[in-house]
Design a protein around this motif. Structure first.
Motif, PDB file in Angstrom:
ATOM      1  N   SER A 170     -14.120  -1.006   0.277  1.00  0.00           N
ATOM      2  CA  SER A 170     -15.176  -1.144  -0.728  1.00  0.00           C
ATOM      3  C   SER A 170     -15.225   0.026  -1.698  1.00  0.00           C
ATOM      4  N   GLU A 171     -14.929   1.239  -1.237  1.00  0.00           N
ATOM      5  CA  GLU A 171     -15.037   2.406  -2.113  1.00  0.00           C
ATOM      6  C   GLU A 171     -13.794   2.619  -2.960  1.00  0.00           C
ATOM      7  N   THR A 172     -12.627   2.531  -2.340  1.00  0.00           N
ATOM      8  CA  THR A 172     -11.391   2.890  -3.033  1.00  0.00           C
ATOM      9  C   THR A 172     -10.636   1.692  -3.592  1.00  0.00           C
ATOM     10  N   GLY A 173     -10.941   0.482  -3.101  1.00  0.00           N
ATOM     11  CA  GLY A 173     -10.168  -0.687  -3.521  1.00  0.00           C
ATOM     12  C   GLY A 173      -8.793  -0.738  -2.894  1.00  0.00           C
ATOM     13  N   PHE A 174      -8.579   0.031  -1.803  1.00  0.00           N
ATOM     14  CA  PHE A 174      -7.266   0.083  -1.166  1.00  0.00           C
ATOM     15  C   PHE A 174      -7.083  -1.137  -0.263  1.00  0.00           C
ATOM     16  N   PRO A 175      -6.012  -1.920  -0.468  1.00  0.00           N
ATOM     17  CA  PRO A 175      -5.785  -3.108   0.367  1.00  0.00           C
ATOM     18  C   PRO A 175      -5.038  -2.746   1.643  1.00  0.00           C
ATOM     19  N   GLN A 176      -5.372  -3.408   2.733  1.00  0.00           N
ATOM     20  CA  GLN A 176      -4.704  -3.155   4.002  1.00  0.00           C
ATOM     21  C   GLN A 176      -4.504  -4.468   4.755  1.00  0.00           C
ATOM     22  N   TRP A 177      -3.268  -4.676   5.237  1.00  0.00           N
ATOM     23  CA  TRP A 177      -2.992  -5.772   6.151  1.00  0.00           C
ATOM     24  C   TRP A 177      -3.340  -5.319   7.555  1.00  0.00           C
ATOM     25  N   GLY A 178      -3.691  -6.259   8.406  1.00  0.00           N
ATOM     26  CA  GLY A 178      -4.014  -5.922   9.781  1.00  0.00           C
ATOM     27  C   GLY A 178      -2.869  -5.213  10.486  1.00  0.00           C
ATOM     28  N   LYS A 179      -3.196  -4.322  11.414  1.00  0.00           N
ATOM     29  CA  LYS A 179      -2.173  -3.509  12.072  1.00  0.00           C
ATOM     30  C   LYS A 179      -1.145  -4.345  12.811  1.00  0.00           C
TER      31      LYS A 179
END
Length: 301
Positions: free
Chosen positions: A204-213
């Motif tokens: 929410s803060e950085t807009g950084f996308p992450q796929w599940g581990k």
């Protein structure tokens, strides 16, 4: 032409231009396939080395010039008396190290000079942003253009954000009554269910996308489908910041006008807030069965 016509219709426009393709072409000529030297490439946010930053600065300048040139020509041909304005509107911070990867000169926007942009809009100018931001110390950072667009739309209180895709996808899903249904309008909560199924989140803060581990998107999705999901993630990021609607459309001529000004013949996919009142409620796909990921599995070119 589409953008120039929307300006003639009275829209206040901010363009976030990307130059990812040009950067990758140059890096691949130097180092081979981009994914071989950037382990974070599947996230859509890449590591920016000093060498890559220099290339970005060069290509961003070229892309800015070309967009200004082409858009000014279209506006002048339609009798418009305005300018395409670009500049340093963004303050940014570095991502730093995320999941063991040092993103070096890649960052995220933290503040936007909204007053300056509103002043340009009051003069009917079009504002152009490049994927470069600057820290408070004056250091340049690579800002992902889609994340920048979401942040800017939210900061300006925009009513809509439009993402253009050179490899467009459409969504298909199913309801109790219709199978393999084309989805043109979908609510934010349904999109979040699709993203959750594939393990994709956007901070929410950085807009950084992450796929599940424990999720490897390459096992189930091709590059175009991954790109579509990432755009959907940044679209919901914009909606979380107060934007009413997000559109994901093709780059073809006429696509923007058809998407924005035809109620039932939109060209792409529209994501809306859950409480948005559509002009044709029967067109909303708010009864989709997405808990098993069926919608996302039917993305097509």
């Amino acid at each position: 032409d589409d953008i120039a016509l929307t300006w003639l219709f009275g829209m206040k426009i901010v363009i976030s231009v990307g130059c990812r393709k040009q950067i990758l072409q140059r890096l691949e000529r130097l180092h081979g396939k981009a994914d071989d030297f950037d382990p974070a490439s599947k996230l859509g946010v890449r590591v920016t080395t000093p060498e890559t930053l220099r290339i970005l600065e060069e290509e961003a300048g070229f892309c800015r010039f070309e967009v200004e040139r082409l858009l000014n020509r279209c506006l002048r041909n339609k009798g418009a008396d305005c300018n395409v304005v670009s500049g340093c509107f963004i303050t940014a911070k570095k991502f730093g190290i995320v999941d063991g990867v040092d993103y070096q000169h890649t960052g995220y926007p933290t503040t936007l000079q909204t007053d300056r942009i509103h002043r340009f809009h009051s003069r009917n100018d079009v504002v152009l942003l490049t994927p470069l931001g600057f820290t408070k110390y004056g250091d340049a950072l690579n800002i992902h253009s889609e994340a920048l667009a979401a942040f800017t739309a939210g900061a300006l209180g925009a009513s809509k954000i439009v993402y253009f895709s050179s490899h467009p996808m459409i969504l298909r899903g199913s309801t109790d009554d219709n199978s393999n249904q084309r989805i043109q309008m979908i609510q934010r909560s349904n999109v979040l269910q699709i993203l959750s199924h594939y393990g994709l989140t956007v901070q929410s803060e950085t807009g950084f996308p992450q796929w599940g581990k424990n999720i490897n998107p390459d096992d189930d999705l091709d590059d175009d489908q991954q790109a579509m999901l990432l755009k959907m993630g940044w679209a919901t990021h914009a909606l979380d910041r107060g934007v009413e609607r997000a559109h994901i459309i093709d780059c073809e001529d006429g696509a923007l006008l058809e998407e924005l000004f035809t109620a039932r013949r939109g060209y792409g996919t529209c994501i809306s807030q859950d409480d948005y009142e559509a002009p044709h409620p029967e067109d909303c796909n708010d009864d989709l069965s997405v808990t098993d990921g069926a919608v996302a599995e039917h993305m097509e070119r």
